[in-house]
Design a protein around this motif. Structure first.
Motif, short mmCIF file in Angstrom:
data_model
loop_
_atom_site.label_atom_id
_atom_site.label_comp_id
_atom_site.label_asym_id
_atom_site.label_seq_id
_atom_site.Cartn_x
_atom_site.Cartn_y
_atom_site.Cartn_z
N PRO A 1 -9.92 28.25 37.98
CA PRO A 1 -10.02 29.58 38.59
C PRO A 1 -11.38 29.78 39.26
CG PRO A 1 -10.33 29.73 36.23
CD PRO A 1 -9.97 28.30 36.51
N THR A 2 -11.42 30.72 40.16
CA THR A 2 -12.65 30.95 40.94
C THR A 2 -13.80 31.47 40.07
OG1 THR A 2 -11.88 33.17 41.53
CG2 THR A 2 -11.38 31.38 43.07
N HIS B 1 -21.35 41.72 25.31
CA HIS B 1 -20.92 41.33 26.65
C HIS B 1 -21.27 42.35 27.72
CE1 HIS B 1 -18.72 39.65 29.93
NE2 HIS B 1 -17.95 40.72 30.03
N ARG B 2 -21.81 41.79 28.81
CA ARG B 2 -22.01 42.53 30.06
C ARG B 2 -21.43 41.67 31.17
NH1 ARG B 2 -28.37 44.45 30.24
NH2 ARG B 2 -28.26 46.18 28.72
N PRO B 3 -20.76 42.28 32.15
CA PRO B 3 -20.25 41.49 33.28
C PRO B 3 -21.38 40.76 33.99
CG PRO B 3 -19.28 43.70 33.26
CD PRO B 3 -20.38 43.71 32.24
N GLY B 4 -21.10 39.53 34.37
CA GLY B 4 -22.09 38.71 35.04
C GLY B 4 -21.85 37.25 34.70
N THR B 5 -22.86 36.43 34.91
CA THR B 5 -22.72 34.99 34.69
C THR B 5 -23.00 34.63 33.24
OG1 THR B 5 -23.31 34.44 36.97
CG2 THR B 5 -23.62 32.72 35.33
N ILE B 6 -22.17 33.72 32.73
CA ILE B 6 -22.33 33.14 31.41
C ILE B 6 -22.55 31.64 31.58
CG2 ILE B 6 -21.30 32.71 29.14
CD1 ILE B 6 -19.53 35.17 29.61
N LEU B 7 -23.59 31.09 30.99
CA LEU B 7 -23.81 29.65 30.98
C LEU B 7 -23.35 29.08 29.64
CD1 LEU B 7 -27.34 29.08 32.56
CD2 LEU B 7 -25.12 28.80 33.63
N ASP B 8 -22.46 28.10 29.70
CA ASP B 8 -22.05 27.37 28.51
C ASP B 8 -22.65 25.98 28.63
OD1 ASP B 8 -20.90 26.23 26.32
OD2 ASP B 8 -18.84 26.70 26.84
N VAL B 9 -23.78 25.75 27.98
CA VAL B 9 -24.54 24.50 28.11
C VAL B 9 -24.18 23.61 26.93
CG1 VAL B 9 -26.81 23.47 28.36
CG2 VAL B 9 -26.39 25.80 29.22
N PRO C 1 -14.11 40.33 30.50
CA PRO C 1 -14.01 41.05 31.78
C PRO C 1 -15.27 40.90 32.61
CG PRO C 1 -14.24 42.57 29.92
CD PRO C 1 -13.98 41.23 29.33
N GLY C 2 -15.08 40.56 33.87
CA GLY C 2 -16.19 40.46 34.80
C GLY C 2 -17.07 39.24 34.61
N ALA C 3 -16.59 38.25 33.84
CA ALA C 3 -17.40 37.07 33.57
C ALA C 3 -17.24 36.02 34.66
CB ALA C 3 -17.00 36.46 32.23
N GLN C 4 -18.36 35.41 35.04
CA GLN C 4 -18.39 34.23 35.91
C GLN C 4 -19.02 33.12 35.07
OE1 GLN C 4 -17.29 34.18 39.23
NE2 GLN C 4 -17.57 31.96 39.21
N VAL C 5 -18.22 32.13 34.68
CA VAL C 5 -18.65 31.13 33.71
C VAL C 5 -19.02 29.83 34.40
CG1 VAL C 5 -18.03 29.84 31.63
CG2 VAL C 5 -17.16 32.18 31.96
#
Length: 240
Positions: free
Chosen positions: A63-64, A11-19, A34-38
């Motif tokens: 959530p945002t 894991h690195r903070p940033g965007t995660i795509l769940d396709v 932590p720090g995830a934008q999903v």
């Protein structure tokens, strides 16, 4: 190693795509990192409704840092038909696919949904760190629509790729990723193996008919991919 453990370990903070988010089995744990934008994509209406309910049950509101999207992903924007085989009156949602129609199988009836399609590149992401991809045979098109993003952001990926959904896919998808400078690996007997060691004829034998459940042992269908330039670092982290 399962997909969640893979992404948690790297894991690195940033965007995660769940396709192919379905009902949120991985979306919710991803959202707790932590720090995830999903960004969770689920085009099947019944599954999307359960996904939304699961998120509301967890957070009380959307959530945002978690966005739910009803589009499918592909190589180009537009629309596609999502086909869902129905066996003995039960929708086999795990087989829902934009890659095939199921017309050849007398064992099932088929429900069809016309769904909007966008591309990963159209999202304009500059911080994509993780991709989980489960598209029931449409993985190649999803990745073709992500070419610029993969070259720019260099995320790590987990992918479910099965010959029963698309003949030749266990060869073609890793080859496409290799063209983007990625290595593909799989886990067998608790050890990591490069894609060159994968043999579809012995490691992934199953019928494309949704009514036939038998499969080979082993049945390897989850693959992991990462930028070749990070291979030594990532393998060390995964084997630690």
């Amino acid at each position: 190693m399962d997909e969640l453990s893979f992404h948690q370990r790297l894991h690195r903070p940033g965007t995660i795509l769940d396709v192919g988010a379905h009902d949120g089995l991985l979306t919710l744990p991803f959202s707790r990192l932590p720090g995830a934008q999903v960004l969770a994509f689920e085009p099947l209406p019944s599954a999307f409704a359960r996904l939304r309910e699961a998120v509301l049950a967890e957070y009380g509101a959307i959530p945002t840092h978690l966005e739910l999207r009803t589009e499918a992903l592909g190589a180009v924007a537009g629309s596609l038909t999502l086909s869902v085989p129905i066996l003995d009156g039960v929708a086999q949602e795990q087989w829902a696919s934009t890659a095939k129609s199921y017309d050849a199988f007398a064992s099932v009836t088929v429900a069809r949904h016309v769904v909007p399609v966008t591309t990963i590149d159209a999202l304009g992401l500059d911080d994509l760190e993780h991709v989980k991809l489960d598209a029931e045979g449409f993985e190649q098109e999803v990745l073709e629509g992500a070419a610029a993003t993969l070259r720019r952001c260099r995320p790590v990926l987990s992918l479910e790729v099965e010959e029963r959904h698309r003949a030749g896919s266990t060869r073609d998808v890793p080859a496409l990723l290799a063209g983007f400078g990625y290595e593909s690996w799989f886990v067998l007997d608790r050890a990591w193996h490069p894609h060159a060691a994968f043999d579809a004829a012995t490691m992934q034998v199953a019928s494309p008919d949704p009514a036939v459940f038998a499969a080979s042992d082993p049945y390897v269908f989850t693959f992991f991919a990462w930028p070749a330039e990070r291979s030594a670092e990532i393998l060390a982290a995964l084997r630690d």
